[in-house]
Enzyme design. Structure first.
Site, short mmCIF file in Angstrom:
data_model
loop_
_atom_site.label_atom_id
_atom_site.label_comp_id
_atom_site.label_asym_id
_atom_site.label_seq_id
_atom_site.Cartn_x
_atom_site.Cartn_y
_atom_site.Cartn_z
N GLN A 118 -2.65 -12.01 8.23
CA GLN A 118 -2.85 -11.79 6.80
C GLN A 118 -2.11 -12.86 5.99
OE1 GLN A 118 -2.76 -7.89 4.58
NE2 GLN A 118 -0.65 -8.47 4.22
N HIS A 128 9.32 -3.46 3.35
CA HIS A 128 8.90 -3.72 1.97
C HIS A 128 10.10 -4.04 1.09
CE1 HIS A 128 5.63 -0.80 3.28
NE2 HIS A 128 4.93 -1.83 2.88
N SER A 134 6.95 -0.30 10.05
CA SER A 134 5.57 -0.22 9.59
C SER A 134 5.35 1.17 9.01
CB SER A 134 4.63 -0.42 10.78
OG SER A 134 3.33 0.04 10.46
N SER A 135 4.52 1.25 8.00
CA SER A 135 4.22 2.57 7.42
C SER A 135 3.56 3.45 8.47
CB SER A 135 3.28 2.41 6.23
OG SER A 135 3.83 1.50 5.32
N ARG A 136 2.86 2.84 9.40
CA ARG A 136 2.16 3.61 10.43
C ARG A 136 3.12 4.26 11.43
NH1 ARG A 136 -3.47 2.10 10.48
NH2 ARG A 136 -3.74 0.37 9.05
N MET A 183 0.85 -1.19 0.00
CA MET A 183 0.00 0.00 0.00
C MET A 183 0.89 1.25 0.00
SD MET A 183 -3.42 -1.00 2.01
CE MET A 183 -2.85 -0.76 3.65
N LYS A 206 5.22 -9.79 9.50
CA LYS A 206 4.69 -8.84 10.48
C LYS A 206 3.16 -8.90 10.50
CE LYS A 206 3.96 -4.19 11.67
NZ LYS A 206 2.78 -3.92 10.85
O1 PAF Z 1 -0.11 -5.78 3.64
C1 PAF Z 1 -0.53 -4.86 2.93
O2 PAF Z 1 0.12 -3.83 2.69
C2 PAF Z 1 -1.92 -4.98 2.32
O3 PAF Z 1 -2.81 -5.59 3.18
C3 PAF Z 1 -1.92 -5.69 0.94
C4 PAF Z 1 -1.48 -7.13 1.05
C5 PAF Z 1 -1.00 -4.94 -0.01
C6 PAF Z 1 -3.34 -5.68 0.35
O4 PAF Z 1 -3.81 -4.38 0.18
#
Ligand code: PAF
Length: 279
Positions: A153, A37, A185-187, A30, A149
């Site tokens: 998911q 990333h 984390s982006s947050r 995202m 992390k």
């Molecule tokens: O982990 C993320 O950044 C998001 O949940 C993903 C997998 C890109 C789906 O939008």
């Protein structure tokens, strides 16, 4: 590095590569890219002839409008970082491109999606699966990279990839941490200087719990973690559970024969941080 905005162009890029027998590694993101990333991107570059990264802030996985509005965005910086890594293509679609009409598919993910994040962010994982399946259908990768992390998911993506018969290897990549232990984390960008100072306590307290686990029952240890975190001014635990890494069900005893993961969500001020640790 190509920046591709339409699904049709993305699919044709991939088909051209596949015609040349090249493999495609895919890193869905995202944006607001950080070292976590980039670790995914590097893994992909190591094992595939071409690496595609998507940058798309997916509205359907946000159960809170304010959270979506505040989500950090910095595409120009993201493109620069990806160029430096020698990423081959970035898929950067608009919301209209990905959702020309509302996605009405509802995925039954069973108990994997009702516990932990699923309990506190209703609909979140259904939204994640909506976008990830759309991205998989567009990019058609050989391998897709997900960070540990976001442990729940990752488990759900592994599950749905099998359920829907995608011929894609899901590759888990270890969490990248700041020097003081805070998971990247982006947050983290949303934290004030004061909050940034206390946020590492989350991983520190979980790490101590791992060392102490012989001394306490599962329930006692869970309570200890929550009360230690909540005793810090500015931190509030939303949940902490120790689960079977395959089923995501809470474990009741250390004797259970399964891989055990402690998963946590903590509010640091208004910023919601998640993390996990192997027990
Ligand atoms: O982990 C993320 O950044 C998001 O949940 C993903 C997998 C890109 C789906 O939008």
């Amino acid at each position: 590095m190509q920046i591709i905005k339409s699904k049709a162009e993305m699919t044709s890029f991939v088909e051209n590569q596949k015609r040349e027998n090249r493999t495609i590694g895919f890193v869905p993101t995202m944006g607001a890219l950080h070292e976590g990333h980039l670790a995914l991107v590097r893994e992909s570059i190591k094992s595939n002839s071409r690496t595609v990264v998507s940058i798309f802030v997916n509205p359907t996985q946000f159960n809170n409008k304010e959270d979506l509005r505040l989500y950090p965005r910095d595409e120009q910086a993201d493109f620069e970082k990806l160029r430096a890594e020698k990423c081959d293509a970035v898929f950067f679609p608009t919301v209209e491109e990905m959702y020309p009409e509302p996605d009405e598919r509802i995925f039954d993910l069973g108990s994997l999606a009702t516990v932990m994040e699923g309990e506190f962010r209703p609909g979140h994982f259904s939204g994640v699966v909506q976008i990830v399946t759309k991205l998989f259908d567009t990019v058609k990768p050989n391998r897709a990279y997900f960070g540990k992390k976001d442990f729940q998911q990752l488990t759900i993506i592994q599950h749905i990839t099998k359920q829907l018969n995608y011929n894609i290897d899901i590759v888990p990549v270890p969490t990248v941490r700041e020097k003081d232990g805070l998971a990247k984390s982006s947050r983290n960008k949303l934290l004030t200087a004061e909050q940034r100072k206390i946020a590492p306590k989350i991983f520190e307290i979980m790490s101590i719990a791992v060392l102490e686990k012989e001394k306490y029952s599962v329930q006692e240890l869970k309570n200890r973690v929550v009360s230690k975190i909540d005793a810090i001014d500015g931190l509030r635990t939303e949940y902490f559970d120790i689960v079977n890494s395959q089923t995501l069900m809470s474990i009741n005893s250390w004797n259970e024969k399964c891989e055990k993961v402690g998963c946590i969500a903590v509010y640091c001020g208004k910023v919601r941080l998640i993390d996990n640790i192997l027990f």
